[in-house]
Design a protein around this motif. Sequence first.
Motif, PDB file in Angstrom:
ATOM      1  N   MET A   3      56.815  14.981  55.995  1.00 19.47           N
ATOM      2  CA  MET A   3      55.521  14.668  55.808  1.00 19.47           C
ATOM      3  C   MET A   3      55.077  14.063  54.498  1.00 19.47           C
ATOM      4  O   MET A   3      54.582  13.178  54.293  1.00 19.47           O
ATOM      5  N   LEU A   6      56.207  10.794  53.868  1.00 19.83           N
ATOM      6  CA  LEU A   6      55.570   9.698  54.534  1.00 19.83           C
ATOM      7  C   LEU A   6      54.146   9.578  53.871  1.00 19.83           C
ATOM      8  O   LEU A   6      53.668   8.351  53.752  1.00 19.83           O
ATOM      9  N   ILE A   7      53.751  10.499  53.593  1.00 17.28           N
ATOM     10  CA  ILE A   7      52.277  10.400  52.900  1.00 17.28           C
ATOM     11  C   ILE A   7      52.530   9.444  51.608  1.00 17.28           C
ATOM     12  O   ILE A   7      51.736   8.505  51.380  1.00 17.28           O
ATOM     13  N   VAL A  10      52.502   5.859  52.432  1.00 14.23           N
ATOM     14  CA  VAL A  10      51.153   5.248  52.852  1.00 14.23           C
ATOM     15  C   VAL A  10      50.264   5.155  51.254  1.00 14.23           C
ATOM     16  O   VAL A  10      49.720   4.262  51.131  1.00 14.23           O
ATOM     17  N   PRO A  18      44.502  11.257  48.818  1.00 14.36           N
ATOM     18  CA  PRO A  18      44.926   9.784  49.141  1.00 14.36           C
ATOM     19  C   PRO A  18      44.159   9.108  48.452  1.00 14.36           C
ATOM     20  O   PRO A  18      43.048   9.215  47.846  1.00 14.36           O
TER      21      PRO A  18
ATOM     22  N   ARG B 176      54.935  11.182  65.186  1.00 16.29           N
ATOM     23  CA  ARG B 176      54.713  12.161  63.894  1.00 16.29           C
ATOM     24  C   ARG B 176      54.479  11.080  62.832  1.00 16.29           C
ATOM     25  O   ARG B 176      53.659  11.703  62.162  1.00 16.29           O
ATOM     26  N   VAL B 177      55.139  10.025  62.958  1.00 16.77           N
ATOM     27  CA  VAL B 177      54.732   8.931  61.976  1.00 16.77           C
ATOM     28  C   VAL B 177      53.245   8.753  61.935  1.00 16.77           C
ATOM     29  O   VAL B 177      52.651   8.642  60.877  1.00 16.77           O
ATOM     30  N   GLU B 180      51.122  11.416  60.414  1.00 14.62           N
ATOM     31  CA  GLU B 180      51.351  11.566  59.124  1.00 14.62           C
ATOM     32  C   GLU B 180      50.484  10.238  58.373  1.00 14.62           C
ATOM     33  O   GLU B 180      49.774  10.475  57.439  1.00 14.62           O
ATOM     34  N   VAL B 181      50.445   9.234  59.059  1.00 14.02           N
ATOM     35  CA  VAL B 181      49.614   8.064  58.278  1.00 14.02           C
ATOM     36  C   VAL B 181      48.128   8.360  58.562  1.00 14.02           C
ATOM     37  O   VAL B 181      47.606   8.077  57.372  1.00 14.02           O
ATOM     38  N   ASP B 183      46.927  11.575  58.524  1.00 17.04           N
ATOM     39  CA  ASP B 183      46.758  12.635  57.647  1.00 17.04           C
ATOM     40  C   ASP B 183      46.663  12.052  55.958  1.00 17.04           C
ATOM     41  O   ASP B 183      45.938  12.558  55.197  1.00 17.04           O
ATOM     42  N   ALA B 184      47.457  10.915  56.069  1.00 13.23           N
ATOM     43  CA  ALA B 184      47.320  10.346  54.507  1.00 13.23           C
ATOM     44  C   ALA B 184      45.958   9.595  54.311  1.00 13.23           C
ATOM     45  O   ALA B 184      45.628   9.036  53.319  1.00 13.23           O
TER      46      ALA B 184
END
Lengths: 278, 305
Positions: A3, A6-7, A10, A18, B176-177, B180-181, B183-184
């Motif tokens: 996770m 991936l954050i 982004v 963020p 999942r991806v 997560e995107v 969540d960001a």
Amino acid sequence: MTMSTLIDAVTGPSAPAPAPPALRMRPRGLTAEAVLIRRSITHSLRDTEALLMAVLLPTLLMLLFTFVFGGALDPSGGYVDYVVPGIILLCAGFGASSTALYVARDMTTGIIDRFRTMPMRASAVLTGHVVASVLRNLFATGVVIGVALLVGFRPTATPAEWLAAVALIALYILAITSLFAAIGLAASSPDAANAYGFILLFLPYLSSAFVPVDTLPDWLAWFAEHQPITPVIEAIRSLLTGTLMGDAAWWAVGWCVLFVAIAAVWGGRLFRRRARRR
Amino acid sequence: MTIAIEAHGIAKRFRRVEVLRDLDLAVAAGSVFGLLGPNGAGKTTTIDIFTTLVRPDAGTAVVAGADVRRDPDGVRARISLTGQSAAVDQVLTGRENLVMLARLSGLGRRAGRARADELLERFDLADAAARPVSGYSGGMRRRLDLALSLVVPTRVIFLDEPTTGLDTRSRGELWRVVREVADAGATVFLTTQYLEEADRLADRIAVLDRGRIAAEGTASELKARVGGEVVQLLGPDDEVLAERSTDGTVHGLRAAVDEFDRTAASTADGARVAIRRPSLDDVFLAITSGPAEPARRADLIGSKG
């Protein structure tokens, strides 16, 4: 893939909260065109079959017309000098026809939608295909001339005449490529694009490319005399081998510019229309 | 609550076909919003309008603060689209695809390459980075497609049926991806035909039917609309012989069982009764004119009140 990584993907690495969302910038100047020209050239270089064809076809046609038909058409052996411009245009037409396929492919896959949802000129995709085709076919022209010189082609052109001949060939390639690009936009699928483009490839046979127009039956001679390919052939022939130019150069340039203009207007309309619906 | 997408009275027709009529929608920033609907309901047209590919005939849509009609480039600067057919270049390699898109998004050469490597690593594509995309599996292609959408971390990400044609494992990976995107901090707007997908991913779901939003809410809100427990009559091999939606009361359940009792099927060898929670399937069938068998739909709707 966790996770946190991936954050990071982004928001950028080690961002605890963020990051403020970034803006997609409009590419500066002609960057989009440069990037997509490069893409199309890469496509050309990786399409090994097409690349092989671009070398083999001119070679085989040159050999065929010189050694198989040449003796019958001109027993003195001068046919090679006559036929070079015709084979250049034949190969250029053949090489440019794949542009229709490439354009149709881009229009029917998701890639064009991605470009259209970005702040860039989506038409740069077309620019890329057209420029790559011009470069590809100038290369094929080089192969034709190289093989021709090996089998006895004896041009009389001065450097200035060479330059003019190459410029005219490039203009012709641009014109026929633009038409093929528009055909690619008009076609509903890559296969259809291939089929429509076929007609254009026949035009050189009905011109002064392979035999003098006055040897044709009257009705065909009239068509061959007035169709766009003939003045282009005559102009190139005159520049390379010193045959009579007449007003061929003006007609040649005029036809080519007209075709580029038609393709640009027609293609532009098709491109905008297809923008609204796939 | 900040609004990422706001649409009012959107209408669109293609020739004689009315695809969207009077569509209203609001999507909260930072949420995952699922647009659900049968084939031909207008899901893709909705995405096309929000992503500036198609102009609406009527109505207004503001995406990430920019009006799709008056400021399409403003919208384009703030969104990414992953369409239905993979928008990747098959001839180029994975890395070349990413670098190309980075350059087209205004990044410099060096920054573009760095960003490409970063995304390849994080989307588990580093090993395949130098291979042409034509040799990628369906799942890898989708991952690259999504990575391309994230070259610039835009505010709103549109996914049009992101998992159509993927096997169960690749689908799970992609879910999942996407999660997560979101969540960001990005807003994710996705369309899907898979109810499970909407159930698992979306914070809010809208059901699109014949060009209109027929229902909207969280998955549990929508399920609550259908009613209570569903009573099933199962055969010896667990096959569903009959099904009745109920209001969840003792009386309602008994009425459903009584109804089974009157059918010949209930006396078959090994037949038994089971009770399950209503699924999004039930919602979908009750609300849309979708591809359900008419008899079953009538059952569901008939027993609702």
